[in-house]
Design a protein around this motif. Structure first.
Motif, PDB file in Angstrom:
ATOM      1  N   GLN A   1       0.857  -1.182   0.000  1.00  0.00           N
ATOM      2  CA  GLN A   1       0.000   0.000   0.000  1.00  0.00           C
ATOM      3  C   GLN A   1       0.889   1.226   0.000  1.00  0.00           C
ATOM      4  OE1 GLN A   1      -3.314   0.157   2.828  1.00  0.00           O
ATOM      5  NE2 GLN A   1      -2.527  -1.776   3.589  1.00  0.00           N
TER       6      GLN A   1
ATOM      7  N   GLN B   1      -4.064   6.526  -3.990  1.00  0.00           N
ATOM      8  CA  GLN B   1      -3.797   5.431  -3.056  1.00  0.00           C
ATOM      9  C   GLN B   1      -3.414   4.230  -3.890  1.00  0.00           C
ATOM     10  OE1 GLN B   1      -3.869   7.146   0.470  1.00  0.00           O
ATOM     11  NE2 GLN B   1      -3.522   4.991   0.226  1.00  0.00           N
TER      12      GLN B   1
ATOM     13  N   TYR C   1       6.229   9.501  -3.516  1.00  0.00           N
ATOM     14  CA  TYR C   1       5.571   8.212  -3.298  1.00  0.00           C
ATOM     15  C   TYR C   1       6.141   7.594  -2.034  1.00  0.00           C
ATOM     16  CZ  TYR C   1       4.051   3.384  -3.961  1.00  0.00           C
ATOM     17  OH  TYR C   1       3.500   2.144  -3.782  1.00  0.00           O
TER      18      TYR C   1
ATOM     19  N   LEU D   1       0.898   5.895  -0.718  1.00  0.00           N
ATOM     20  CA  LEU D   1       0.304   7.142  -1.190  1.00  0.00           C
ATOM     21  C   LEU D   1       1.244   7.748  -2.214  1.00  0.00           C
ATOM     22  CD1 LEU D   1      -1.875   9.346  -0.990  1.00  0.00           C
ATOM     23  CD2 LEU D   1      -0.479  10.389   0.833  1.00  0.00           C
ATOM     24  N   HIS D   2       0.701   8.065  -3.385  1.00  0.00           N
ATOM     25  CA  HIS D   2       1.474   8.673  -4.466  1.00  0.00           C
ATOM     26  C   HIS D   2       0.899  10.072  -4.699  1.00  0.00           C
ATOM     27  CE1 HIS D   2       3.697   7.720  -8.450  1.00  0.00           C
ATOM     28  NE2 HIS D   2       3.937   8.943  -8.033  1.00  0.00           N
ATOM     29  N   LEU D   3       1.700  11.081  -4.414  1.00  0.00           N
ATOM     30  CA  LEU D   3       1.297  12.472  -4.579  1.00  0.00           C
ATOM     31  C   LEU D   3       2.045  13.084  -5.750  1.00  0.00           C
ATOM     32  CD1 LEU D   3       1.601  13.577  -0.837  1.00  0.00           C
ATOM     33  CD2 LEU D   3      -0.484  12.886  -2.048  1.00  0.00           C
TER      34      LEU D   3
ATOM     35  N   ASN E   1       3.499   2.191   2.572  1.00  0.00           N
ATOM     36  CA  ASN E   1       2.980   2.149   3.932  1.00  0.00           C
ATOM     37  C   ASN E   1       3.089   0.752   4.529  1.00  0.00           C
ATOM     38  OD1 ASN E   1       2.329   4.872   3.902  1.00  0.00           O
ATOM     39  ND2 ASN E   1       0.289   4.510   3.102  1.00  0.00           N
TER      40      ASN E   1
ATOM     41  N   SER F   1       1.701   8.407   5.148  1.00  0.00           N
ATOM     42  CA  SER F   1       0.980   9.447   4.407  1.00  0.00           C
ATOM     43  C   SER F   1       1.181  10.849   4.970  1.00  0.00           C
ATOM     44  CB  SER F   1      -0.512   9.116   4.339  1.00  0.00           C
ATOM     45  OG  SER F   1      -0.708   7.895   3.668  1.00  0.00           O
TER      46      SER F   1
ATOM     47  N   ARG G   1       2.732  14.015   2.790  1.00  0.00           N
ATOM     48  CA  ARG G   1       2.035  15.300   2.633  1.00  0.00           C
ATOM     49  C   ARG G   1       2.897  16.456   3.149  1.00  0.00           C
ATOM     50  NH1 ARG G   1      -2.896  14.093   0.789  1.00  0.00           N
ATOM     51  NH2 ARG G   1      -3.849  12.126   1.383  1.00  0.00           N
TER      52      ARG G   1
ATOM     53  N   ASP H   1       1.681   3.871   8.441  1.00  0.00           N
ATOM     54  CA  ASP H   1       1.151   4.891   7.541  1.00  0.00           C
ATOM     55  C   ASP H   1       2.120   6.063   7.434  1.00  0.00           C
ATOM     56  OD1 ASP H   1      -0.352   6.548   5.968  1.00  0.00           O
ATOM     57  OD2 ASP H   1      -1.978   6.806   7.410  1.00  0.00           O
TER      58      ASP H   1
ATOM     59  N   ALA I   1      -3.611  12.922  -5.773  1.00  0.00           N
ATOM     60  CA  ALA I   1      -3.233  11.903  -4.789  1.00  0.00           C
ATOM     61  C   ALA I   1      -3.835  10.584  -5.241  1.00  0.00           C
ATOM     62  CB  ALA I   1      -3.746  12.278  -3.400  1.00  0.00           C
TER      63      ALA I   1
END
Length: 127
Positions: A2, A120, A86, A4-6, A89, A95, A99, A93, A118
């Protein structure tokens, strides 16, 4: 798996020109932002591109993170930047740290226009 790709596309960057032109200086700023966000850098590549008829060459700053990666590309002739953060997780987490890293870089470039996305990645149901 898993994560988070921002991403962020920045236009009209009002920052000092060296942030768009100097790969080593931008790279050091990226490393400082990574550390301030609580992430761990494990490798780097900072590259300057040659000038063309369109204008000065941009730079790419890549920081390999224990948690995944940060990549920054600049287009000084357009006062534009793309950001890519990126984090995986797997152990917890990350994330909020991703951010925080993105926010730090957005502040550095001070763009008139910002388009953020963003994504997931992965699935909490996969082993």
């Amino acid at each position: 798996m898993q994560g988070l790709h921002l991403t962020a596309d920045l236009h009209g960057c009002r920052c000092a020109a060296h942030w768009l032109l100097d790969a080593e200086r931008l790279g050091q700023a990226c490393l400082a932002a990574v550390q301030a966000a609580g992430l761990q850098a494990v490798g780097t590549l900072f590259h300057s591109f040659p000038a063309t008829a369109a204008g000065p060459g941009g730079v790419t700053a890549t920081v390999l993170l224990a948690e995944s990666h940060l990549c920054v590309h600049t287009w000084p002739e357009q006062r534009a930047v793309t950001l890519d953060v990126y984090v995986c997780n797997f152990g917890g987490d990350q994330s909020p740290r991703a951010r925080a890293l993105l926010a730090s870089l957005l502040a550095l470039f001070d763009a008139e226009q910002v388009h953020e996305q963003a994504l997931q990645r992965g699935s909490p149901h996969l082993p």
